[in-house]
Design a protein around this motif. Structure first.
Motif, PDB file in Angstrom:
ATOM      1  N   UNK A   1      -6.510  -7.455  -3.154  1.00  0.00           N
ATOM      2  CA  UNK A   1      -7.131  -7.761  -1.846  1.00  0.00           C
ATOM      3  C   UNK A   1      -6.856  -9.166  -1.328  1.00  0.00           C
ATOM      4  N   UNK A   2      -6.638 -10.126  -2.212  1.00  0.00           N
ATOM      5  CA  UNK A   2      -6.413 -11.503  -1.785  1.00  0.00           C
ATOM      6  C   UNK A   2      -4.925 -11.853  -1.735  1.00  0.00           C
ATOM      7  N   UNK A   3      -4.053 -10.848  -1.812  1.00  0.00           N
ATOM      8  CA  UNK A   3      -2.627 -11.152  -1.900  1.00  0.00           C
ATOM      9  C   UNK A   3      -2.084 -11.734  -0.604  1.00  0.00           C
ATOM     10  N   UNK A   4      -1.118 -12.636  -0.749  1.00  0.00           N
ATOM     11  CA  UNK A   4      -0.509 -13.308   0.399  1.00  0.00           C
ATOM     12  C   UNK A   4       0.965 -12.930   0.561  1.00  0.00           C
ATOM     13  N   UNK A   5       1.358 -11.854  -0.091  1.00  0.00           N
ATOM     14  CA  UNK A   5       2.738 -11.380   0.034  1.00  0.00           C
ATOM     15  C   UNK A   5       2.900 -10.712   1.397  1.00  0.00           C
ATOM     16  N   UNK A   6       3.950 -11.068   2.087  1.00  0.00           N
ATOM     17  CA  UNK A   6       4.168 -10.541   3.438  1.00  0.00           C
ATOM     18  C   UNK A   6       5.292  -9.512   3.433  1.00  0.00           C
ATOM     19  N   UNK A   7       5.123  -8.477   4.230  1.00  0.00           N
ATOM     20  CA  UNK A   7       6.120  -7.422   4.366  1.00  0.00           C
ATOM     21  C   UNK A   7       6.502  -7.282   5.831  1.00  0.00           C
ATOM     22  N   UNK A   8       7.786  -7.188   6.092  1.00  0.00           N
ATOM     23  CA  UNK A   8       8.284  -7.027   7.459  1.00  0.00           C
ATOM     24  C   UNK A   8       9.327  -5.913   7.485  1.00  0.00           C
ATOM     25  N   UNK A   9       9.143  -4.961   8.395  1.00  0.00           N
ATOM     26  CA  UNK A   9      10.106  -3.869   8.552  1.00  0.00           C
ATOM     27  C   UNK A   9      10.759  -3.986   9.925  1.00  0.00           C
ATOM     28  N   UNK A  10      12.090  -3.930   9.936  1.00  0.00           N
ATOM     29  CA  UNK A  10      12.870  -4.129  11.155  1.00  0.00           C
ATOM     30  C   UNK A  10      13.510  -2.804  11.582  1.00  0.00           C
TER      31      UNK A  10
END
Length: 320
Positions: free
Chosen positions: A231-240
């Motif tokens: 819940x506290x994760x700061x990993x970012x995901x981006x889909x193009x």
């Protein structure tokens, strides 16, 4: 004895009523909180879209697949210009070395590695080597892909398997190789290239569209898994979701209105991808308006959208 039984029954009934009232009150409070949080989230998203915070990639290590040509090469060049350290993966050793040579020519730092992303064992071995040589990889861009264009009955088994190996399974193997480090450090970003073919099904692209829809589902599911498990994760995901890019993959495009549907230049596609990554956008199309078209298409009847599609007549002819 009867009076005691009646009293006990009365007490049980009263307790049940109290429990029911408490449960109803809890649900009402939760609904009110949901509505408040819902609108706060919408307002925050609107504010962020007008004034996005850009991540500084200077000094960060960026790993990109498919850097020998096209979008991958442009991404490497542009990330380097922003001060990032590049890890370049491609199956074409000569083309990949040329990309690194161009980066080093103007003082950038880049390292070329030959990797066939069809082979999981190569991915895992190279991932471990890169970690030892370069430390933590801050940003991973899963860009490599292939795009044979012809009717489904003309696709060979090898073509279809290669498409899924490169366009989908390689994403999974690379994520499994690098995600544990991101979880341990609670940082990092994964960028995945889907396609506008991950929005709409198109003739002559049945397997390709399948792979790009799969990437979309992969990234959405990964986002939810990380959100709920950490819940506290700061990993970012981006889909193009790029429209057809002028890289040579799309050999015979056709459009009724070329001014509206012209091919995207690799340099512009790369710039849009980097902008999305740096502003932590979860999903973005290139050009951006295709995202809104896709959302609109999902709320109108399918036969109505087919009329629009037939009128615009945009797609690809068979490359055979």
């Amino acid at each position: 004895m009867v009076e005691q039984t009646n009293t006990a029954s009365s007490n049980d009934s009263s307790n049940n009523n109290n429990v029911d009232i408490y449960n109803i009150a809890t649900v009402v409070v939760d609904i009110v909180l949901l509505i408040v949080k819902f609108w706060i989230a919408i307002v925050q998203s609107i504010i962020k879209s007008f004034a996005p915070h850009k991540i500084d990639v200077k000094g960060q290590t960026v790993l990109i697949t498919g850097t020998g040509h096209g979008i991958g090469k442009e991404l490497a060049l542009q990330y380097s210009a922003l001060g990032a350290k590049l890890i370049c993966w491609d199956v074409n050793e000569e083309a990949n070395q040329q990309t690194v040579k161009e980066i080093k020519a103007y003082g950038g730092e880049a390292h070329a590695y030959t990797c066939n992303v069809i082979k999981r064992e190569e991915i895992n071995a190279l991932a471990e080597q890169n970690k030892k040589e370069h430390g933590f990889i801050n940003i991973i861009v899963n860009n490599a892909g292939i795009m044979p264009c012809h009717p489904i009955l003309e696709h060979t088994e090898t073509e279809i398997r290669n498409m899924f190996d490169i366009n989908v399974l390689a994403h999974l193997w690379i994520i499994q190789a690098f995600l544990p480090d991101m979880i341990a450090r609670n940082e990092g970003q994964i960028v995945a290239l889907s396609s506008c073919a991950g929005f709409f099904g198109l003739p002559n692209l049945v397997p390709y569209c399948s792979t790009k829809f799969a990437v979309r589902g992969l990234m959405e599911a990964l986002s939810e898994e990380l959100r709920q498990k950490y819940p506290q994760n700061k990993i970012k995901l981006t889909t193009i979701y790029p429209y057809m890019v002028d890289t040579g993959l799309c050999k015979r495009p056709h459009f009724r209105f070329p001014a509206l549907f012209k091919l995207v230049k690799p340099k512009d596609a790369a710039a849009g991808i980097i902008r999305a990554q740096r502003t932590s956008v979860e999903h973005v199309s290139i050009p951006r308006e295709f995202m809104y078209i896709e959302k609109f298409s999902r709320i109108v009847p399918r036969n109505a959208m087919r009329l629009v599609s037939d009128f615009l007549d945009a797609g690809v002819h068979s490359d055979k």
